[in-house]
Design an enzyme around this catalytic site. Structure first.
Site, PDB file in Angstrom:
ATOM      1  N   CYS A 198       0.837  -1.203   0.000  1.00  0.00           N
ATOM      2  CA  CYS A 198       0.000   0.000   0.000  1.00  0.00           C
ATOM      3  C   CYS A 198       0.876   1.260   0.000  1.00  0.00           C
ATOM      4  O   CYS A 198       1.715   1.438   0.882  1.00  0.00           O
ATOM      5  CB  CYS A 198      -0.903   0.005   1.223  1.00  0.00           C
ATOM      6  N   HIS A 231      -3.544   0.927   8.440  1.00  0.00           N
ATOM      7  CA  HIS A 231      -4.134   0.502   7.169  1.00  0.00           C
ATOM      8  C   HIS A 231      -5.523  -0.102   7.351  1.00  0.00           C
ATOM      9  O   HIS A 231      -6.379   0.013   6.463  1.00  0.00           O
ATOM     10  CB  HIS A 231      -3.211  -0.522   6.492  1.00  0.00           C
ATOM     11  N   HIS A 267      -8.381   7.086   3.620  1.00  0.00           N
ATOM     12  CA  HIS A 267      -7.896   8.350   3.083  1.00  0.00           C
ATOM     13  C   HIS A 267      -9.016   9.085   2.364  1.00  0.00           C
ATOM     14  O   HIS A 267     -10.059   8.521   2.046  1.00  0.00           O
ATOM     15  CB  HIS A 267      -6.737   8.120   2.103  1.00  0.00           C
ATOM     16  N   GLN A 277      -9.566  12.897  -0.299  1.00  0.00           N
ATOM     17  CA  GLN A 277      -8.901  13.714  -1.308  1.00  0.00           C
ATOM     18  C   GLN A 277      -9.353  15.165  -1.190  1.00  0.00           C
ATOM     19  O   GLN A 277     -10.376  15.466  -0.575  1.00  0.00           O
ATOM     20  CB  GLN A 277      -9.194  13.189  -2.708  1.00  0.00           C
TER      21      GLN A 277
END
Length: 353
Positions: A70, A116, A169, A171
């Site tokens: 990742c 993660h 995550h 953006q």
């Protein structure tokens, strides 16, 4: 919050946001990366009056790598990633495969945690507040770029949404224009203001929704509700009670309460379809006022816009997705399979005990 800005091997900016002030971020990106070359351009559709970003270089972006490869996990030993340090709280960097770049804007990746296997809903209130502060800081910084007119912070969660990296995550897109959806809102705000002799449309909507059965939860400074004309099966709008145009306008009281309300909403989303169901896919989208000129919307200023977050899932029931077919994709007329009143009732039913 401590902020540390550095550069990746190919020249892209990386910013660490830390909860502790004594953290030192001096790790170097050891990857042999060449400077990123992008071919992004924005094309105007003269028939619809909107814009399309053309970015052919994105065809080569990372696609569902195994967990041990990742690129959003911290660098450990010889496993090198986009984050050179061995741990982090929140990290933001320029997207290596941006939809918008240069004169066409900017795209950034926001890594919520180095874990993660976590989700945003797993964050502590302190950590979620740090993400809010990072969103706010990036909104401020990006708004000063000459090519940027609107800043959009969002999270896509789940493979069903189209997410290609499983790490938690979001953006940030910094557009060189006012987005079509925001323009629609501003036109409605202008029309309502003229028709009512100056009343703010967002204030009127919030007042109406707070008095209705579609309220999901309410705090001292925030209120969440399923809108009267919800487009998606389960859709919640989260508003600060005091109207502000963007994240920068939130006061300390609203910032402090936000993690409590937002984390509860996300946890309820994961319980909509019952025990044993996979995590609910969703999109969480911050709507902020443009930073550019608003002459096209007569009589409207930035202060007439209301910051809010729209959270929705494309899952309509257990094991079934809401697809945008003929009416939605062809004519932009949504057909909702779940009555908004029932959606709000379900989101109240699954409140944390």
């Amino acid at each position: 919050m401590k902020k540390t800005s550095t550069r990746l091997a190919d020249g892209r900016e990386l910013i660490y946001y830390d909860l502790r002030d004594d953290v030192v971020r001096d790790a170097v990106d050891r990857r042999p990366l060449e400077r990123t070359v992008t071919s992004s351009q924005v094309r105007r559709d003269v028939l619809l009056g909107d814009a399309v970003a053309v970015a052919s270089h994105r065809q080569g972006r990372t696609y569902h790598p195994p967990a041990d490869q990742c690129p959003l996990c911290p660098t450990r030993g010889e496993r090198l990633s986009e984050i050179p340090d061995s741990s982090y709280d929140v990290a933001v960097f320029e997207n290596r495969f941006p939809s918008l770049a240069g004169d066409s804007g900017r795209c950034e990746v926001v890594c919520f945690t180095s874990d993660h296997d976590a989700a945003f809903a797993d964050l502590s209130e302190e950590h979620a507040r740090l993400v809010l502060d990072a969103w706010t800081d990036r909104t401020s910084e990006l708004s000063h770029l000459p090519s940027v007119e609107q800043v959009f912070c969002f999270e896509n969660r789940g493979a069903e949404i189209g997410v290609t990296l499983g790490h938690p995550h979001g953006q940030i897109y910094a557009y060189p224009f006012t987005t079509p959806r925001t323009a629609l809102m501003l036109r409605q705000v202008a029309a309502h203001k003229e028709a009512t002799g100056g009343e703010n449309l967002f204030d009127a909507v919030l007042r109406s929704e707070r008095d209705d059965e579609r309220v999901v939860l309410e705090g001292e400074h925030w209120v969440a509700f399923v809108p009267y004309a919800a487009h998606w099966p389960y859709e919640v709008h989260l508003y600060p009670k005091r109207r502000v145009p963007d994240l920068l306008g939130l006061d300390e009281a609203a910032r402090t309460e936000f993690p409590q309300v937002y984390l509860e909403l996300l946890r309820r989303f994961d319980r909509i379809f019952g025990e044993g169901e996979p995590p609910t896919p969703y999109i969480a989208a911050w709507h902020q006022a443009p930073f550019g000129q608003l002459e096209a919307f007569e009589g409207v200023t930035r202060d007439d816009f209301a910051l809010h977050l729209e959270l929705f899932t494309i899952r309509r029931t257990s094991g079934k997705l809401k697809f945008l077919a003929g009416s939605e994709s062809g004519m932009n007329v949504f057909i909702n399979d779940v009555p908004p009143e029932r959606a709000a009732e379900r989101l109240r039913e699954v409140a944390s005990s």
